[in-house]
Design a protein around this motif. Sequence first.
Motif, mmCIF file in Angstrom:
data_model
loop_
_atom_site.group_PDB
_atom_site.id
_atom_site.type_symbol
_atom_site.label_atom_id
_atom_site.label_comp_id
_atom_site.label_asym_id
_atom_site.label_seq_id
_atom_site.Cartn_x
_atom_site.Cartn_y
_atom_site.Cartn_z
ATOM 1 N N MET A 1 1.036 -1.080 -0.087
ATOM 2 C CA MET A 1 -0.015 0.033 -0.022
ATOM 3 C C MET A 1 0.857 1.264 -0.019
ATOM 4 S SD MET A 1 -3.031 1.191 2.700
ATOM 5 C CE MET A 1 -3.921 -0.147 2.185
ATOM 6 N N VAL A 3 2.102 5.087 0.816
ATOM 7 C CA VAL A 3 1.597 6.046 1.904
ATOM 8 C C VAL A 3 2.424 7.399 1.346
ATOM 9 C CG1 VAL A 3 2.400 6.554 4.033
ATOM 10 C CG2 VAL A 3 1.805 4.313 3.452
ATOM 11 N N TYR A 20 -0.678 7.403 9.903
ATOM 12 C CA TYR A 20 0.345 6.234 9.734
ATOM 13 C C TYR A 20 -0.331 4.974 10.474
ATOM 14 C CZ TYR A 20 4.058 8.652 7.904
ATOM 15 O OH TYR A 20 5.166 9.640 7.005
ATOM 16 N N GLN A 23 -2.561 3.053 7.939
ATOM 17 C CA GLN A 23 -2.037 2.660 6.680
ATOM 18 C C GLN A 23 -1.565 1.101 6.935
ATOM 19 O OE1 GLN A 23 -1.703 3.970 4.021
ATOM 20 N NE2 GLN A 23 -2.587 5.978 5.508
ATOM 21 N N HIS A 24 -1.754 0.091 6.185
ATOM 22 C CA HIS A 24 -1.586 -1.451 6.364
ATOM 23 C C HIS A 24 -0.929 -1.875 5.316
ATOM 24 C CE1 HIS A 24 -3.770 -1.293 9.967
ATOM 25 N NE2 HIS A 24 -4.697 -0.660 9.382
ATOM 26 N N GLY A 25 0.037 -2.774 5.389
ATOM 27 C CA GLY A 25 0.911 -3.398 4.301
ATOM 28 C C GLY A 25 1.205 -4.787 4.712
ATOM 29 N N GLN A 42 5.216 -3.756 9.777
ATOM 30 C CA GLN A 42 4.865 -3.645 8.421
ATOM 31 C C GLN A 42 5.666 -3.025 7.326
ATOM 32 O OE1 GLN A 42 0.665 -2.436 9.107
ATOM 33 N NE2 GLN A 42 -0.011 -4.406 8.568
ATOM 34 N N ARG A 43 5.540 -3.569 6.232
ATOM 35 C CA ARG A 43 6.332 -2.812 4.996
ATOM 36 C C ARG A 43 5.335 -2.270 4.247
ATOM 37 N NH1 ARG A 43 8.311 -7.275 2.558
ATOM 38 N NH2 ARG A 43 10.448 -7.029 3.868
ATOM 39 N N VAL A 44 5.314 -0.900 3.860
ATOM 40 C CA VAL A 44 4.618 0.152 3.245
ATOM 41 C C VAL A 44 5.335 0.771 2.269
ATOM 42 C CG1 VAL A 44 2.633 0.066 4.837
ATOM 43 C CG2 VAL A 44 4.139 1.767 4.719
ATOM 44 N N ARG A 45 4.638 1.237 1.031
ATOM 45 C CA ARG A 45 5.566 2.123 -0.012
ATOM 46 C C ARG A 45 5.007 3.466 0.033
ATOM 47 N NH1 ARG A 45 9.810 0.696 -2.960
ATOM 48 N NH2 ARG A 45 9.488 -1.609 -2.689
#
Length: 238
Positions: A1, A3, A20, A23-25, A42-45
Motif C-alpha cells: 500500500m 503512503v 500512519y 496504513q497497512h501493508g 509492516q512494510r509499506v511503500r
Amino acid sequence: MAVDYTTEASAAPESRFDYYWNQHGEWVEEPNVRRGGESGVQRVRAANGQLLYVKRQTGHIYRSFSHPLGRPTVLRERDALQGLAELNVGVPKLVFCGAQRDPQHQWRALLVTESLDGFEEIDKWYAGRTAEQHGEALHEAVFKELAATLARMHRGRWQHSCLYPKHIFVRINGIGVDARPEIALLDLEKCRQRFSATRAAQHDMKQLRRHSSFSDADWNKLLYFYKTVFGSPLKGLE
C-alpha cells in the motif's frame, strides 16, 4: 500500500500519527505478545517509491528508573536512532515516531523508518563473498568500517544490547578500486546508554563474538581495528 508521507511530513503530529496508524501493508514481523502488549512491523511503500517500515505497538512498554510506570519501547528506539545518528553511526532514517493513549488508557505507538536500500546482513555477505572473490583490501575494509562503527557507538556509551549479525548490515558503494563499505545497525529497541563506555563495549562485543561466524583471524582483525578507534583493548575478547 502506498503512503504519501511527503505530504504527511508537514502535518501536525496528531494527524501524522492517525495517518500512519491507518496504513497497512505486508507483515515482515508478525505481531507478537510480550511486554504486556503487542508489537509487529509492516512494510509499506510511500507515494514517492520509498520503502518504509512501520513498527506498530499496542500496550508494548518497558519500565526503568526514569519511567517506573512504563513507556512505549518505540520511544527508546527513537532516542537510540537519534543518538547514534549524531555519532555518525549508520542507522535507518527516522520518518516518524509517536505514542498516545487510547480511550482505555492503553498505549498505542508507532515508529516509521526508511528501508536500508542495497544493504544485506553481514553474515550473508561474509558467507557468500570471500576475500578471494572481491579482494583482500575490500574484505579488510569491511571489518575496519564495522570496527569503527561499533567503537563510535560505544564511545558514546550506547549499548546495542542485541548485537547479533542479523542486526548488522553492510553495503558496498562503488566498484573495483573505488569500492567502499558502509555499515548500518538495526533493531535498536533494547539500545540504551550506559554509565561506562567500557561496559557497553564489553557487553556488545562478547555478544557479537558468541553469535558471529567470523573466523578467528577475522575476529582478531576486527578487534585490532576496534581498539585503535575505541582507544583501549577489551579484556576477555582476544
